[in-house]
Design an enzyme around this catalytic site. Sequence first.
Site, PDB file in Angstrom:
ATOM      1  N   GLU A 123       0.806  -1.234   0.000  1.00  0.00           N
ATOM      2  CA  GLU A 123       0.000   0.000   0.000  1.00  0.00           C
ATOM      3  C   GLU A 123       0.833   1.276   0.000  1.00  0.00           C
ATOM      4  OE1 GLU A 123      -2.939  -0.200   3.095  1.00  0.00           O
ATOM      5  OE2 GLU A 123      -3.981  -1.842   2.110  1.00  0.00           O
TER       6      GLU A 123
ATOM      7  N   GLU B 124      -5.460  -8.669   0.623  1.00  0.00           N
ATOM      8  CA  GLU B 124      -6.169  -8.356   1.869  1.00  0.00           C
ATOM      9  C   GLU B 124      -7.630  -8.096   1.537  1.00  0.00           C
ATOM     10  OE1 GLU B 124      -4.699  -5.160   4.388  1.00  0.00           O
ATOM     11  OE2 GLU B 124      -2.626  -5.781   4.069  1.00  0.00           O
TER      12      GLU B 124
HETATM   13  C1  GBH Z   1      -4.760  -2.227   5.298  1.00  0.00           C
HETATM   14  O1  GBH Z   1      -4.940  -0.886   4.971  1.00  0.00           O
HETATM   15  C2  GBH Z   1      -3.384  -2.458   5.858  1.00  0.00           C
HETATM   16  O2  GBH Z   1      -2.538  -3.058   4.907  1.00  0.00           O
HETATM   17  C3  GBH Z   1      -3.381  -3.260   7.131  1.00  0.00           C
HETATM   18  O3  GBH Z   1      -2.130  -3.156   7.738  1.00  0.00           O
HETATM   19  C4  GBH Z   1      -4.513  -2.778   8.019  1.00  0.00           C
HETATM   20  O4  GBH Z   1      -4.488  -3.360   9.282  1.00  0.00           O
HETATM   21  C5  GBH Z   1      -5.802  -3.120   7.326  1.00  0.00           C
HETATM   22  O5  GBH Z   1      -5.846  -2.597   6.036  1.00  0.00           O
HETATM   23  C6  GBH Z   1      -7.031  -2.617   8.065  1.00  0.00           C
HETATM   24  O6  GBH Z   1      -7.012  -1.244   8.157  1.00  0.00           O
HETATM   25  O7  GBH Z   1      -7.373   7.266   9.286  1.00  0.00           O
HETATM   26  O8  GBH Z   1      -9.635   7.288   8.509  1.00  0.00           O
HETATM   27  O9  GBH Z   1      -7.926   8.136   7.096  1.00  0.00           O
HETATM   28  C7  GBH Z   1      -6.206  -0.567   4.405  1.00  0.00           C
HETATM   29  C8  GBH Z   1      -6.225   0.817   3.805  1.00  0.00           C
HETATM   30  C9  GBH Z   1      -5.623   3.026   4.336  1.00  0.00           C
HETATM   31  C10 GBH Z   1      -7.434   2.038   5.455  1.00  0.00           C
HETATM   32  C11 GBH Z   1      -5.489   4.041   5.447  1.00  0.00           C
HETATM   33  C12 GBH Z   1      -7.332   3.060   6.553  1.00  0.00           C
HETATM   34  C13 GBH Z   1      -6.684   5.298   7.058  1.00  0.00           C
HETATM   35  C14 GBH Z   1      -8.068   5.637   7.431  1.00  0.00           C
HETATM   36  N1  GBH Z   1      -6.151   1.804   4.848  1.00  0.00           N
HETATM   37  N2  GBH Z   1      -6.777   4.290   6.027  1.00  0.00           N
HETATM   38  S1  GBH Z   1      -8.261   7.185   8.128  1.00  0.00           S
END
Ligand code: GBH
Length: 482
Positions: free
Chosen positions: A200, A388
């Site tokens: 990511e 994922e």
């Molecule tokens: C994935 O990200 C990750 O690869 C993994 O490590 C993580 O645990 C999993 O998903 C679940 O989150 O703070 O509201 O702006 C998923 C994509 C991008 C989703 C960053 C959350 C931040 C949300 N992520 N995003 S916010």
Amino acid sequence: MKTLTRRRFGKTMAGAAAAALASASFPRIALAQMPAASLLQFPPNFLWGCATAAYQIEGAVSEDGRKPSVWDTFSHTPGKTFHGETGDVADDSYHLYKEDVQLLKNLGVKVYRFSISWSRVFPDGTGQPNQKGMDYYQRVVDELLKNNIAPYITLFHWDLPQALPGGWQSRDTSKAFGDYAAYISKQLSDRVGHFFTTNEFTCFTDIGYKEGRFAPGLKLPDAQVNQIRHHAVLAHGMAVQAIRANGKAGTQIGLAENAAVCVPVIETREHIEAAHRATREENAPFLTAVLEGKYTDGYLQREGANAPKVEAGDMKIIGSPLDFVGLNVYTPEYVRADASPVGYVVEKRQASFPRMASDWLYIGPEVIYWAVRNVSDIWKPKALYITENGCSADDVITADGRVEDTDRVMYLRNHLTHLHRAASEGYPIKGYFLWSLLDNYEWADGYSKRFGLHYVDFKTQARTPKLSAVWYREVISRNAVE
Ligand code: GBH
């Protein structure tokens, strides 16, 4: 499970979890009672798996020579994470990995995606490897193979060694990543057949260096952020080349990317084409650059003077051919055709749009079909994996040790139904890694959001299979979703 309150529970834990999985608390319906025609059958040899990441599960952050990553620093900085929570202990999988492999085995998964903590193996990011750190991953790989589970390794899941000067602001970090990838592939590619370079891009570039909500928590101007993005895709390309040069012949290389998934608002030709255009442009700095070996004209025009400085040869490295594309799939962007120069609009989400326990996790199960279809139609990768997919839920454990996460089962069942559509239309989807094997450190959300198939009591480290674990085991054993 109630009796398992010791901090370390050794072998009993795996047995207890297995017993709970099989126990009468979740009665199994005999397969013979299921009319086969009502099941959506996946292709033979479809690879069912689970995913995790090092900083989210390992703990043991100062053990055996590991030095800090940017996430250690960030999480220990007051005000950055939920209740100041850190990955210091997390799931203690550094010590409990054998139990965790048994959880995988009890589910029946064939593949497991996990990541390596770069600063465990190279505490300073470059220079001398740390044998004890490497030994840990050798043990994990041994344990998986012993249990007939194929390891799929992510080289970088956001935990950049703190010691690297300037982090992703420095082009030297891309080079260091290539060297680290070369070392790991030499050490492991005799027994590990699949590597993901990065996880990511946007999360360790934009969110870390522009929005500041993830490590290292900076808010830099666009020109610098675009350069950081460039270093990130360059690092990916350098790692691809390093693994090709140092790994065993035939080692499969890809990446795990949370591409923006553009779902046509209505399934008509004009909106489908708009979703294709949007997919290329919305992913221009990352997936599009990697799969085309160039930045789109649209991206370069939009960024103008802030566009990244590209050295001769960079784009060829960035576009190094891959064996597969891995997609982390969570939330859809709805796109419609429009007469503007770009030819599409990303719809604003209505306030009533349903979501799971994380604010950002809007539910649109067709996202998984369109993720596979858009990427396949545009770039024709040889193979794809869902690296994922999964969700947070407000899990509660009952006194008798049950977690009835019917909402997570609903979420997963619907997503797999749409993944089945992609498989049955012939798209080259090889496998699915459910996020996540167990509740873990959810980055800035600390331990407040649970994504696991197994409930983790973070005080005792007891793992308890949720209803969703029992459900997933059924999916795997039937190779079908109901
Ligand atoms: C994935 O990200 C990750 O690869 C993994 O490590 C993580 O645990 C999993 O998903 C679940 O989150 O703070 O509201 O702006 C998923 C994509 C991008 C989703 C960053 C959350 C931040 C949300 N992520 N995003 S916010």
